[in-house]
Each structure stands twice: as structure tokens, then as C-alpha cells.
Write an enzyme that holds these catalytic residues in place. Structure first.
Site, PDB file in Angstrom:
ATOM      1  N   ASP A   8       0.878  -1.170   0.000  1.00  0.00           N
ATOM      2  CA  ASP A   8       0.000   0.000   0.000  1.00  0.00           C
ATOM      3  C   ASP A   8       0.918   1.222   0.000  1.00  0.00           C
ATOM      4  O   ASP A   8       1.399   1.645   1.053  1.00  0.00           O
ATOM      5  CB  ASP A   8      -0.901  -0.015   1.237  1.00  0.00           C
ATOM      6  CG  ASP A   8      -1.832   1.183   1.286  1.00  0.00           C
ATOM      7  OD1 ASP A   8      -2.295   1.620   0.216  1.00  0.00           O
ATOM      8  OD2 ASP A   8      -2.091   1.687   2.397  1.00  0.00           O
ATOM      9  N   GLU A  68      -1.496  -1.487  -4.960  1.00  0.00           N
ATOM     10  CA  GLU A  68      -2.712  -0.737  -5.273  1.00  0.00           C
ATOM     11  C   GLU A  68      -2.440   0.274  -6.383  1.00  0.00           C
ATOM     12  O   GLU A  68      -1.398   0.922  -6.405  1.00  0.00           O
ATOM     13  CB  GLU A  68      -3.224  -0.010  -4.027  1.00  0.00           C
ATOM     14  CG  GLU A  68      -4.559   0.673  -4.243  1.00  0.00           C
ATOM     15  CD  GLU A  68      -5.146   1.257  -2.969  1.00  0.00           C
ATOM     16  OE1 GLU A  68      -6.296   1.703  -3.032  1.00  0.00           O
ATOM     17  OE2 GLU A  68      -4.460   1.276  -1.928  1.00  0.00           O
ATOM     18  N   ASP A 140      -2.217   1.041   7.483  1.00  0.00           N
ATOM     19  CA  ASP A 140      -1.551   0.844   6.196  1.00  0.00           C
ATOM     20  C   ASP A 140      -1.130  -0.610   5.991  1.00  0.00           C
ATOM     21  O   ASP A 140      -1.157  -1.114   4.869  1.00  0.00           O
ATOM     22  CB  ASP A 140      -0.341   1.777   6.075  1.00  0.00           C
ATOM     23  CG  ASP A 140      -0.762   3.239   6.084  1.00  0.00           C
ATOM     24  OD1 ASP A 140      -1.342   3.678   5.084  1.00  0.00           O
ATOM     25  OD2 ASP A 140      -0.532   3.922   7.095  1.00  0.00           O
TER      26      ASP A 140
END
EC number: 3.1.21.10
Length: 174
Positions: A8, A68, A140
């Protein structure tokens, strides 16, 4: 056995999550955050992210990496910094010659929760459930684990089942 590293990306905090997949079952390996120094230039922050991802690649030897995709920010400067962080994370993984897959936030939520517009706490809850963790990881890190779980589902075709089931529900409500 496949080891998946979920990333992430962020210019200040980059979350990571490692899972192993064997016989279509997933298990938690590790998760955490790469935090960059506040008092350094962007180029040095990017180097810290690169070094952190390389360290994870060297230590855990993941066979696949999932990250992502960029989403549009209201602030173009934030989007650019996120793009830089994402880029160096991808280069760090690519330098280790592993497969890298990208997923949108909607795909990740759909795969993990079964609903593409799920809230962050719903995603975190499902990460805890799916990996049988005692507590929720840092925000996160939980997102990175969700990305890794999404990749596991996608590579095994499980997301198609989840997606089609959601579509049928919507059609029946009309």
C-alpha cells in the site's frame, strides 16, 4: 507454495503485508509499515521506500507482488508524490524479477469484503477474519494485507465468484 507481498504505497507511510498461499489456503507471515523521515527531501524518502521494499524482498523472497493502483486525489501534488512512491516500490520489486500485479481500491474491497464500496474498518475486519489474527494490524499494513489477499483471490478465480454473486444480488433487487 506462493508468498505474496502486498504493498500500500505512500510517500510518508508505505504499508506492507506478506501472506503465504498453499492449496488455496492463505496464512499470515508478516506486516508493517515503512515510515519515511519527515526532515528529508522527497528523493531521500523515495530511497527509503526503495530500500525498505528491497529488504523485504531479500528477507522473505516473495514470488509475487501486488500493489494498489493510483486513485485520483483532490490535491495533484499528493497524487504525484503517491505516484513516485508507487513507482519506486514497483522498481524495487521488479529488480528482484517477480511478477507484479496492480489492483484498484474497488477491486480490493470487492475481493476481500464482497462489496466494492466497503469502508476501511470493514476491510480491516475481514483481514483479521481471513488471516485469523488476534488483532487488527496498523491501518496501512491492514490495507497491504488486503491487497495481498485480493491477489490470492484473483489468481485463484475466487473474485469471479464474489463478483458474480454481488451482481446477481443487485439484479434481483431491481
Amino acid at each position: 507454495m506462493t508468498i505474496i507481498l502486498g504493498i500500500d504505497p505512500g510517500s510518508r507511510v508505505t504499508g506492507y503485508g506478506l501472506i503465504k498461499e498453499s492449496d488455496r489456503k492463505i496464512a499470515y507471515i508478516d506486516s508493517g509499515c515503512i515510515r519515511t523521515s519527515n526532515d528529508v527531501e522527497l528523493s531521500h524518502k523515495l530511497l527509503q521506500i526503495y530500500d525498505g521494499i528491497c529488504e523485504l524482498m531479500d528477507h522473505y523472497s516473495p514470488t509475487e507482488v501486488a500493489i494498489e493502483q493510483i486513485f485520483m486525489h483532490n490535491n495533484p501534488n499528493s497524487a504525484l508524490k503517491l505516484g513516485h512512491a508507487r513507482g519506486v516500490a514497483m522498481v524495487a520489486a521488479a529488480s528482484h524479477r517477480v511478477k507484479i500485479c496492480e489492483y484498484s481500491a474497488r477491486e480490493i474491497k470487492q475481493s476481500v469484503v464482497g462489496y466494492g464500496a466497503a469502508e476501511k474498518d470493514q476491510v480491516s475486519h475481514m483481514v483479521v477474519e481471513l488471516l485469523q489474527l488476534n488483532r487488527a494490524p496498523q491501518k496501512d499494513a491492514a490495507d497491504a494485507l488486503a491487497i495481498a489477499i485480493c491477489h490470492s483471490h484473483m489468481r485463484n478465480g475466487l473474485s469471479k465468484l464474489i463478483g458474480s454473486r454481488g451482481t446477481k444480488r443487485r439484479r434481483m433487487r431491481l
